[in-house]
Design an enzyme around this catalytic site. Structure first.
Site, PDB file in Angstrom:
ATOM      1  N   ILE A  39      23.383  26.936  46.586  1.00 58.44           N
ATOM      2  CA  ILE A  39      22.439  27.880  47.187  1.00 58.44           C
ATOM      3  C   ILE A  39      21.567  27.139  48.184  1.00 58.44           C
ATOM      4  CG2 ILE A  39      20.627  29.577  46.765  1.00 58.44           C
ATOM      5  CD1 ILE A  39      21.576  29.746  43.872  1.00 58.44           C
ATOM      6  N   THR A  40      21.613  27.513  49.450  1.00 60.02           N
ATOM      7  CA  THR A  40      20.711  26.903  50.424  1.00 60.02           C
ATOM      8  C   THR A  40      19.340  27.566  50.307  1.00 60.02           C
ATOM      9  OG1 THR A  40      21.242  28.431  52.244  1.00 60.02           O
ATOM     10  CG2 THR A  40      22.652  26.491  51.993  1.00 60.02           C
ATOM     11  N   GLY A  41      18.297  26.767  50.488  1.00 59.11           N
ATOM     12  CA  GLY A  41      16.947  27.314  50.370  1.00 59.11           C
ATOM     13  C   GLY A  41      16.633  27.805  48.978  1.00 59.11           C
ATOM     14  N   SER A  44      12.641  28.298  46.488  1.00 58.28           N
ATOM     15  CA  SER A  44      11.621  29.347  46.402  1.00 58.28           C
ATOM     16  C   SER A  44      12.266  30.707  46.647  1.00 58.28           C
ATOM     17  CB  SER A  44      10.510  29.113  47.439  1.00 58.28           C
ATOM     18  OG  SER A  44      11.029  29.189  48.752  1.00 58.28           O
ATOM     19  N   GLY A  45      11.486  31.749  46.436  1.00 59.25           N
ATOM     20  CA  GLY A  45      11.888  33.104  46.796  1.00 59.25           C
ATOM     21  C   GLY A  45      13.175  33.582  46.149  1.00 59.25           C
ATOM     22  N   TYR A 192      14.713  36.666  65.694  1.00 60.92           N
ATOM     23  CA  TYR A 192      15.091  36.776  64.284  1.00 60.92           C
ATOM     24  C   TYR A 192      16.166  37.853  64.107  1.00 60.92           C
ATOM     25  CZ  TYR A 192      14.692  37.685  59.277  1.00 60.92           C
ATOM     26  OH  TYR A 192      14.976  37.881  57.940  1.00 60.92           O
TER      27      TYR A 192
END
Length: 308
Positions: A39-41, A44-45, A192
Site C-alpha cells: 500500500i503506497t501512502g 495515514s488516512g 489535481y
C-alpha cells in the site's frame, strides 16, 4: 418555545448530515492468509485503515511511505489494531523516479510475493514540481504509480490471481487531458482533477493489457474523506476545511471500504478496469471511458518514465 425549535432544527440537521454521509461497508469476509499487500501512502488516512483491515484478514502488509518516522509509528498502530505482527514499511518517494526504481528493486529482492498492489498515495493540487521536473500532482499521483506498477507487474503475474487498485476521485469529471500539456501546473484544483482522470485511464488500460493474465485492475473513488490532505495549505484554510469535512465528509475507515471490497471481492473481479464507488461498479462520464485516450496516455507515460 424558541429553544425547542432550535433543538428540533439542530436534530434534523444532525440526522440529515448523518444520512448524507451514509456509505456501504464491505461485507465480504474473505481471508488473505499467505497473501502480500503493498500500500503506497499507508501511514495515514485511507491507506492506514486499509492496512488495518487487510492485516486483520491475515495478509502480510507492506506500507510504502516517504517519511520513515511516520511509517514506523503507523506500523505500530496497524499492528496494535489488527493484532498482527506481519506488518512492515519501506521508504518510497513517488516524486523521484530514481527512488521508485530503487524501491522496486529492493522490494523484489525482499518480498517473494505480491498479490495486491494498492496505489493509494496522492498529493492535492499544489503548484510544485517533482525531482524529475513533472508537475507534482501528475508526477506523484500518476507517473510515480505508473512506473511502480510496471516494475512490479512481473511479480504480480507470478502470484496471479492478483489485483491492482488505484485510488482516484469523482473530481475527474471537471477536466480532460491535454496531450500537448500533460505537465499542466497552473490552477491547483484543475491540476489535481487531471491527475485523477489519468488514474482512471491508467486503471482501464492496465485491465485491458492484463486481460487473460489473471491480473485485475480497479479504479476506486473512496468518497470525500476526513483525511490530512489539508496539511499542504494555510492555517485558515485548514480550519475552514476541518469544519466542512466534519459536516460532509466520511471517516477514513468508511472511505477504505470500497478499497477493501476491490481487494477481496469475487464479484469485483468480474469488472477489471472498472470504476468503483460505494462498494459497487459506477458509471463514468463518456469521455473518461475512451479506450483510445487510455492507450494514448499509457504510451505517453512510457515515453516519460521509460519503465524498461
Amino acid at each position: 418555545m424558541y429553544l425547542l425549535y432550535t433543538i428540533l432544527a439542530s436534530l434534523v440537521c444532525f440526522f440529515f448530515l448523518k444520512w448524507l454521509k451514509k456509505r456501504r461497508t464491505c461485507t465480504d469476509l474473505k481471508r488473505l492468509d499467505g497473501k502480500t499487500v503493498l500500500i503506497t501512502g499507508g501511514s495515514s488516512g485511507i491507506g492506514k485503515e486499509t492496512a488495518v483491515a487487510l492485516a486483520l484478514r491475515g495478509a502480510r502488509v507492506v506500507i510504502a511511505c516517504r517519511d520513515p518516522s511516520r511509517a514506523e509509528k503507523a506500523v505500530r498502530e496497524i499492528k496494535f489494531k489488527s493484532h498482527s505482527l506481519n506488518v512492515t514499511h519501506m521508504e518510497l518517494d513517488l516524486a523521484n523516479l530514481r527512488c521508485v526504481r530503487e524501491f522496486c528493486k529492493t522490494f523484489l529482492q525482499r518480498e517473494k510475493r505480491l498479490d495486491i498492489l494498492i496505489n493509494n498515495a496522492a498529493i492535492p493540487g499544489v503548484l510544485d514540481w517533482t525531482d524529475d521536473s513533472f508537475s507534482m500532482c501528475f508526477g506523484v499521483n500518476h507517473l510515480g504509480h505508473f512506473l511502480l506498477t510496471n516494475l512490479l507487474l512481473p511479480r504480480l503475474k507470478e502470484c496471479a490471481p492478483s489485483r491492482v487498485i488505484t485510488l482516484t476521485c469523482s473530481n475527474y469529471k471537471y477536466q480532460k487531458l491535454d496531450f500537448q500539456d500533460l505537465n499542466y501546473n497552473l490552477l491547483p484544483f484543475f491540476t489535481y482533477c487531471r491527475s485523477k482522470l489519468a488514474n482512471i485511464y491508467f486503471s482501464q488500460e492496465l485491465g485491458r493489457i492484463m486481460e487473460g493474465k489473471d491480473v485485475t485492475s480497479y479504479a476506486v473513488h473512496p468518497g470525500f474523506v476526513q483525511s490530512s490532505w489539508t496539511c499542504h495549505y494555510s492555517f485558515l484554510f485548514r480550519m475552514l476545511m476541518q469544519v466542512i469535512m466534519w459536516m460532509f465528509f466520511v471517516p477514513c475507515e468508511t472511505g477504505a471500504q470500497t478499497v477493501i471490497y476491490c481487494a477481496v471481492s469475487d464479484e469485483a473481479a468480474k469488472h477489471s478496469g472498472g470504476y468503483f464507488v460505494d462498494c459497487r461498479p459506477a458509471t463514468l462520464r463518456p469521455f473518461a471511458r475512451d479506450s483510445g485516450v487510455a492507450k494514448k496516455l499509457w504510451e505517453a507515460s512510457e515515453r516519460l518514465v521509460k519503465p524498461v
